[in-house]
Design a protein around this motif. Structure first.
Motif, PDB file in Angstrom:
ATOM      1  N   UNK A  23       0.833  -1.200   0.000  1.00 19.76           N
ATOM      2  CA  UNK A  23       0.000   0.000   0.000  1.00 19.76           C
ATOM      3  C   UNK A  23       0.871   1.255   0.000  1.00 19.76           C
ATOM      4  N   UNK A  24       1.895   1.269   0.835  1.00 16.34           N
ATOM      5  CA  UNK A  24       2.793   2.431   0.911  1.00 16.34           C
ATOM      6  C   UNK A  24       3.599   2.599  -0.379  1.00 16.34           C
ATOM      7  N   UNK A  25       4.005   1.501  -0.973  1.00 11.53           N
ATOM      8  CA  UNK A  25       4.733   1.601  -2.242  1.00 11.53           C
ATOM      9  C   UNK A  25       3.832   2.190  -3.331  1.00 11.53           C
ATOM     10  N   UNK A  26       2.561   1.831  -3.309  1.00  5.50           N
ATOM     11  CA  UNK A  26       1.641   2.398  -4.300  1.00  5.50           C
ATOM     12  C   UNK A  26       1.399   3.881  -4.045  1.00  5.50           C
ATOM     13  N   UNK A  27       1.504   4.314  -2.806  1.00  2.00           N
ATOM     14  CA  UNK A  27       1.409   5.752  -2.500  1.00  2.00           C
ATOM     15  C   UNK A  27       2.609   6.498  -3.072  1.00  2.00           C
ATOM     16  N   UNK A  28       3.784   5.929  -2.910  1.00  2.00           N
ATOM     17  CA  UNK A  28       5.005   6.575  -3.399  1.00  2.00           C
ATOM     18  C   UNK A  28       5.011   6.724  -4.922  1.00  2.00           C
ATOM     19  N   UNK A  29       4.223   5.895  -5.617  1.00  4.41           N
ATOM     20  CA  UNK A  29       4.172   5.925  -7.081  1.00  4.41           C
ATOM     21  C   UNK A  29       3.096   6.865  -7.621  1.00  4.41           C
ATOM     22  N   UNK A  30       2.460   7.656  -6.774  1.00  2.66           N
ATOM     23  CA  UNK A  30       1.346   8.513  -7.200  1.00  2.66           C
ATOM     24  C   UNK A  30       1.777   9.636  -8.140  1.00  2.66           C
ATOM     25  N   UNK A  31       0.904   9.946  -9.092  1.00  5.82           N
ATOM     26  CA  UNK A  31       1.137  11.081  -9.990  1.00  5.82           C
ATOM     27  C   UNK A  31       1.082  12.402  -9.225  1.00  5.82           C
TER      28      UNK A  31
END
Length: 269
Positions: A23-31
């Protein structure tokens, strides 16, 4: 809106650091990044704390860990604590077993509108695929990935948002349908109804009761369909042993048109 609000992303979690990491990794990948991320931790052990400490060292925005002792399912309390700590005017809320699309924050901010809160969808990831995702630490998934059960919930088509915005069933309890694992609201509106009702112990339906009070106050419910995409990892269901009592509280709020709960966020402000 012509100008987008600053947003705090609140992630609730309990003893599943492997999912929280994705979940945190997907946050770091945000546009578009939120202004901060707050972990609302309902009493996890040392492994979760170690994971958050590791991410804090490299996270591009403030990553705050709000924790309280494990005394059973007390999600309403730790969410109130996290919302009270939030510095942004807008709150986007997910669970720690949610992987978000890389334009998730961007979509929520684009859809935000004063005087309203937002219900959003999520797709379920099946058990086999969840195990594979956890094992290989994959956080880049999409609607047509294997193991996605409801593809229509994770197609992103922004020009169709207006078709679904207020087009939902407006009868009985269906009007209170909400997913606490993917929702958004203005912090001041939540404070106006005194946040989550801490009389709710155990699972469900604390999110529905919250938005029932917001709607009783006159805050509009809006639905973002085909945007703000979220993927819900498989897990066993939580215990339902308090569901009957909690449902009675929810129905009481509807019948009596309650706006302000007695035991809520005000004790942390």
């Amino acid at each position: 809106m012509s100008s987008k609000p600053a947003a705090s992303l609140i992630i609730s979690t309990y003893n599943w650091p492997e999912a929280l990491e994705l979940s945190l990794r997907s946050v770091m990948a945000q546009s578009v990044l939120p202004a901060e991320v707050i972990i609302a931790d309902d009493g996890s052990g040392a492994a979760t704390k170690e994971l958050i400490n590791k991410f804090q060292a490299a996270f591009p925005i403030p990553l705050i860990h709000i924790w309280h002792e494990d005394k059973g399912f007390r999600k309403t309390i730790v969410l109130n604590m996290a919302i009270a700590k939030a510095k942004s005017e807008y709150i986007i809320q997910i669970d720690g077993d949610i992987i978000i699309h890389h334009r998730f924050i961007e979509d929520h901010l684009s859809f935000s509108k004063p005087g309203s809160f937002v219900r959003a969808s999520r797709a379920y990831v099946d058990e086999k695929t969840t195990k594979d995702i956890i094992q290989h630490k994959r956080y880049k998934i999409h609607a047509f990935s294997k193991g996605i059960t409801n593809v229509l919930s994770v197609l992103r088509i922004p020009f169709l948002w207006s078709l679904f915005e207020t087009n939902y069933k407006n009868k009985g309890e269906e009007v209170y349908e909400i997913h606490g694992c993917n929702m958004a609201y203005w912090r001041k509106d939540l404070i106006a109804v005194n946040g989550y009702n801490e009389l709710f112990n155990g699972w469900g339906p604390e999110d529905k009761e919250l938005i029932a009070r917001m709607m009783n106050l006159g805050i509009q419910k809006r639905f973002i369909k085909l945007g703000a995409l979220a993927f819900h990892l498989f897990h066993k269901e939580n215990s339902r042993n308090r569901l009957q009592k909690n449902t009675e509280l929810f129905k009481d709020t509807i019948e009596k048109k309650i706006v302000f709960c007695e035991k809520g966020i005000d004790q942390y402000l």
